[in-house]
Design a protein around this motif. Structure first.
Motif, PDB file in Angstrom:
ATOM      1  N   THR A  27       0.828  -1.204   0.000  1.00  0.00           N
ATOM      2  CA  THR A  27       0.000   0.000   0.000  1.00  0.00           C
ATOM      3  C   THR A  27       0.858   1.248   0.000  1.00  0.00           C
ATOM      4  O   THR A  27       0.636   2.183  -0.769  1.00  0.00           O
ATOM      5  CB  THR A  27      -0.924   0.008   1.230  1.00  0.00           C
ATOM      6  OG1 THR A  27      -1.719  -1.173   1.209  1.00  0.00           O
ATOM      7  CG2 THR A  27      -1.825   1.233   1.229  1.00  0.00           C
ATOM      8  N   THR A  28       1.879   1.254   0.862  1.00  0.00           N
ATOM      9  CA  THR A  28       2.752   2.424   0.957  1.00  0.00           C
ATOM     10  C   THR A  28       3.500   2.665  -0.343  1.00  0.00           C
ATOM     11  O   THR A  28       3.541   3.787  -0.852  1.00  0.00           O
ATOM     12  CB  THR A  28       3.750   2.246   2.114  1.00  0.00           C
ATOM     13  OG1 THR A  28       3.021   2.042   3.321  1.00  0.00           O
ATOM     14  CG2 THR A  28       4.636   3.459   2.264  1.00  0.00           C
ATOM     15  N   LEU A  29       4.099   1.609  -0.885  1.00  0.00           N
ATOM     16  CA  LEU A  29       4.873   1.768  -2.115  1.00  0.00           C
ATOM     17  C   LEU A  29       3.988   2.213  -3.267  1.00  0.00           C
ATOM     18  O   LEU A  29       4.332   3.128  -4.015  1.00  0.00           O
ATOM     19  CB  LEU A  29       5.554   0.449  -2.464  1.00  0.00           C
ATOM     20  CG  LEU A  29       6.735   0.044  -1.589  1.00  0.00           C
ATOM     21  CD1 LEU A  29       7.206  -1.349  -1.971  1.00  0.00           C
ATOM     22  CD2 LEU A  29       7.868   1.030  -1.707  1.00  0.00           C
ATOM     23  N   GLN A  51      17.063   6.441 -10.068  1.00  0.00           N
ATOM     24  CA  GLN A  51      16.245   5.309  -9.657  1.00  0.00           C
ATOM     25  C   GLN A  51      14.748   5.653  -9.719  1.00  0.00           C
ATOM     26  O   GLN A  51      14.366   6.814  -9.748  1.00  0.00           O
ATOM     27  CB  GLN A  51      16.625   4.878  -8.243  1.00  0.00           C
ATOM     28  CG  GLN A  51      18.093   4.505  -8.099  1.00  0.00           C
ATOM     29  CD  GLN A  51      18.506   3.405  -9.059  1.00  0.00           C
ATOM     30  OE1 GLN A  51      17.876   2.345  -9.108  1.00  0.00           O
ATOM     31  NE2 GLN A  51      19.562   3.649  -9.827  1.00  0.00           N
ATOM     32  N   ARG A  52      13.908   4.616  -9.708  1.00  0.00           N
ATOM     33  CA  ARG A  52      12.466   4.814  -9.773  1.00  0.00           C
ATOM     34  C   ARG A  52      11.797   4.218  -8.544  1.00  0.00           C
ATOM     35  O   ARG A  52      12.041   3.063  -8.188  1.00  0.00           O
ATOM     36  CB  ARG A  52      11.896   4.162 -11.036  1.00  0.00           C
ATOM     37  CG  ARG A  52      10.427   4.503 -11.274  1.00  0.00           C
ATOM     38  CD  ARG A  52       9.895   3.953 -12.582  1.00  0.00           C
ATOM     39  NE  ARG A  52       9.606   2.524 -12.492  1.00  0.00           N
ATOM     40  CZ  ARG A  52      10.199   1.584 -13.194  1.00  0.00           C
ATOM     41  NH1 ARG A  52      11.167   1.894 -14.046  1.00  0.00           N
ATOM     42  NH2 ARG A  52       9.865   0.314 -13.057  1.00  0.00           N
ATOM     43  N   VAL A  53      10.949   5.012  -7.902  1.00  0.00           N
ATOM     44  CA  VAL A  53      10.222   4.554  -6.720  1.00  0.00           C
ATOM     45  C   VAL A  53       9.364   3.349  -7.073  1.00  0.00           C
ATOM     46  O   VAL A  53       8.656   3.335  -8.074  1.00  0.00           O
ATOM     47  CB  VAL A  53       9.346   5.693  -6.153  1.00  0.00           C
ATOM     48  CG1 VAL A  53       8.415   5.162  -5.061  1.00  0.00           C
ATOM     49  CG2 VAL A  53      10.214   6.819  -5.606  1.00  0.00           C
ATOM     50  N   GLY A  54       9.432   2.307  -6.230  1.00  0.00           N
ATOM     51  CA  GLY A  54       8.586   1.134  -6.387  1.00  0.00           C
ATOM     52  C   GLY A  54       9.161   0.025  -7.243  1.00  0.00           C
ATOM     53  O   GLY A  54       8.626  -1.084  -7.247  1.00  0.00           O
ATOM     54  N   ARG A  55      10.243   0.270  -7.976  1.00  0.00           N
ATOM     55  CA  ARG A  55      10.820  -0.767  -8.829  1.00  0.00           C
ATOM     56  C   ARG A  55      11.620  -1.750  -7.976  1.00  0.00           C
ATOM     57  O   ARG A  55      12.428  -1.360  -7.147  1.00  0.00           O
ATOM     58  CB  ARG A  55      11.742  -0.146  -9.877  1.00  0.00           C
ATOM     59  CG  ARG A  55      12.394  -1.186 -10.805  1.00  0.00           C
ATOM     60  CD  ARG A  55      13.192  -0.527 -11.915  1.00  0.00           C
ATOM     61  NE  ARG A  55      14.306   0.271 -11.399  1.00  0.00           N
ATOM     62  CZ  ARG A  55      15.181   0.911 -12.171  1.00  0.00           C
ATOM     63  NH1 ARG A  55      15.037   0.884 -13.485  1.00  0.00           N
ATOM     64  NH2 ARG A  55      16.155   1.612 -11.623  1.00  0.00           N
ATOM     65  N   ARG A  56      11.379  -3.049  -8.184  1.00  0.00           N
ATOM     66  CA  ARG A  56      12.097  -4.085  -7.445  1.00  0.00           C
ATOM     67  C   ARG A  56      13.363  -4.474  -8.197  1.00  0.00           C
ATOM     68  O   ARG A  56      13.332  -4.802  -9.389  1.00  0.00           O
ATOM     69  CB  ARG A  56      11.209  -5.303  -7.235  1.00  0.00           C
ATOM     70  CG  ARG A  56      10.073  -5.050  -6.262  1.00  0.00           C
ATOM     71  CD  ARG A  56       9.258  -6.300  -6.022  1.00  0.00           C
ATOM     72  NE  ARG A  56      10.050  -7.323  -5.341  1.00  0.00           N
ATOM     73  CZ  ARG A  56       9.534  -8.158  -4.444  1.00  0.00           C
ATOM     74  NH1 ARG A  56       8.255  -8.085  -4.124  1.00  0.00           N
ATOM     75  NH2 ARG A  56      10.292  -9.072  -3.882  1.00  0.00           N
TER      76      ARG A  56
END
Length: 503
Positions: free
Chosen positions: A28-30, A292-297
């Motif tokens: 949810t947060t990510l 970098q990109r938020v949420g990328r694993r």
């Protein structure tokens, strides 16, 4: 930092298959933060307004026990202040300077919490000012000026029950984290100085401070855990499932590493183990400081550090140099580190794409940003690398300026302690006359950062945020000076309607 609300965290972790799957809270947060960022950060927090994702507007408030106006907080929250530099402790010694990383543990009696608090004293070898010292005690370096104090406090009143030096003979004790199963505190030296700088011994190590054992006048014997590495340590977080200890490095001016220590015996870290540095699988020296990109694993693997205790005085490669030579990833100034939701959360104080104005580039050209928050999700087994996710990246000083210590809250939020490293005339309407203001910034499940508190007393950074075991009290320090008694270091106990918001 210490394992707060440990039973709750362990219950949450058990719901995660081997720790390899993101929990509902983290997903949810990510997802929320990535969506909020993609939308251009609508309703971004404005100083003094608290943020629409938080607890509402802040106002200056007086300490319940002293009447001093030291913090700004949302309506409904109150605080006490204690453990101030120079106040005499139960062992008859004046409270040292430079209050930094801290952990909270169950107290010895009802309604009490035991805090173990670092003191990042940065005076010259043997200097008396603000020193952490019990004469005649067993200590690693006779000239050491830093260490820890233990403080037992009544959470109902904010009154100190007892306080004393619990470890001495070390240098620049910045942050740390909980020992396995809450047995005590691991305190870390943020330096690799040694005899060449005037000290009697080499430094750059982690040390254990048992929860039970040290008493007034009888601090723990300070013995370095050399297998955990010699480098500019910041914080650690212990995974309660396997006892692996994750470590951050804060060395300005060059790339830093994120480390994992796999001990032979989690209850006896000094018995040895394997030190490793994080690498992005299939990529050599991935630069995680920017782009970098938020949420990328990102899939992770670990590279072994062959010489965890390098003889730097004779030109040996640093721990970071060893890891980078085998392809490890680059971070910038890693600081706070905490276990929660089956994962390790850690902050990069100056990572990110939005650059600090006027910041001088490092030797490799990197220019400091305003900060990042990362999440490492361990694999099911130690030979499975796990994955890494960028949780948050600041877009400027109003959102977040230089996150340092952090804590994962019992209700699934994150509290970030600002260390206003940008020095870009960061003023605040609630703190007139202070040029570089420091705040506690919350990051909740809606993905938006918000102001939770402002230090209105001085320009000291916040540090050592941690919750009481019952989750009802947030303890936090303001550092004060690292070389003198002015401004003083302080410890606060903050209480209020936590369940009304995301922390």
């Amino acid at each position: 930092m210490a394992s707060v609300d440990r039973r709750s965290f362990l219950r949450r972790s058990a719901a995660v298959t081997g720790g390899a799957v993101l929990t509902t809270t983290a997903l949810t947060t990510l997802g929320a933060h990535a969506a909020w960022a993609d939308a251009g950060r609508p309703d971004a927090d404005r100083p003094g307004e608290g943020g629409r994702g938080g607890y509402g507007p802040l106002r200056r408030a007086r300490a319940a026990n002293t009447g001093e106006e030291l913090l700004a907080l949302p309506a409904g929250f109150s605080y006490s202040v204690f453990g101030v530099t120079s106040t005499v402790m139960s062992d008859g010694i004046a409270t040292p300077i430079a209050h930094d990383g801290m952990g909270a543990f169950p107290g010895t009696r009802r309604h009490t919490v035991t805090l173990i608090r670092n003191h990042e004293v940065r005076t010259a070898p043997g200097t008396a000012t603000g020193r952490v010292l019990v004469p005649g005690s067993a200590r690693y370096d006779e000239l050491g000026v830093s260490g820890t104090t233990t403080v037992e406090v009544d959470v109902r009143t904010g009154q100190v029950v007892r306080d004393f030096i619990s470890l001495n003979g070390t240098v620049v004790n910045c942050a740390g984290g909980a020992m396995y199963r809450g047995a005590g505190w691991i305190t870390c030296e943020e330096t690799t100085a040694g005899p060449a700088q005037g000290w009697a011994r080499k430094h750059g190590y982690a040390f254990e401070v048992p929860l039970r054992g040290p008493e007034p006048g009888k601090p723990a014997a300070s013995q370095p855990i050399t297998a955990m590495g010699r480098f500019s340590h910041e914080a650690v977080a212990t995974d309660p499932r396997d006892g692996f200890v994750y470590q951050t490095e804060d060395h300005s001016g060059r790339p830093n590493g994120f480390y994992r220590y796999r001990p032979r015996n989690p209850r006896r870290l000094a018995d040895g183990g394997v030190l490793e540095m994080l690498k992005i699988a299939g990529r050599t020296n991935e630069d995680l400081r920017q782009g970098q990109r938020v949420g990328r694993r990102l899939p992770v693997e670990w590279v072994r550090i062959e010489d965890p205790d390098p003889n730097l005085e004779n030109g040996a490669k640093t721990v970071a140099e060893q890891g980078l030579a085998t392809g490890a990833a680059k971070f910038n100034r890693l600081e706070g580190c905490w276990y929660g939701e089956g994962s390790i959360y850690f902050s990069s104080t100056s990572g990110g794409d939005v650059k600090q104005p006027g910041a001088a580039p490092a030797a490799d050209g990197f220019v400091n940003g305003y900060g990042q928050v990362w999440r490492y999700i361990p694999g099911r087994r130690h030979d499975e690398g796990g994955s890494l996710v960028l949780v948050y990246e600041s877009q400027g000083r109003k959102e977040l300026d230089s996150p340092d210590n952090l804590t994962f809250t019992p209700r699934g939020g994150i509290v970030l302690c600002e260390d206003d490293a940008s020095n870009d005339d960061d003023t605040h309407p609630l703190a007139p006359g202070i040029a570089n203001v420091n705040r506690l910034i919350g990051l909740g499940k809606d993905g938006r950062p918000f102001e939770f508190s402002v230090n209105v007393a001085d320009d000291s950074e916040f540090a050592g945020a941690c919750f009481s075991p019952d989750g009802d009290t947030l303890f936090v320090n303001t550092l004060g000076s690292t070389t003198s008694a002015t401004p003083p270091g302080r410890t606060y106990a903050i209480r209020g309607p936590w369940r009304r918001g995301p922390l």
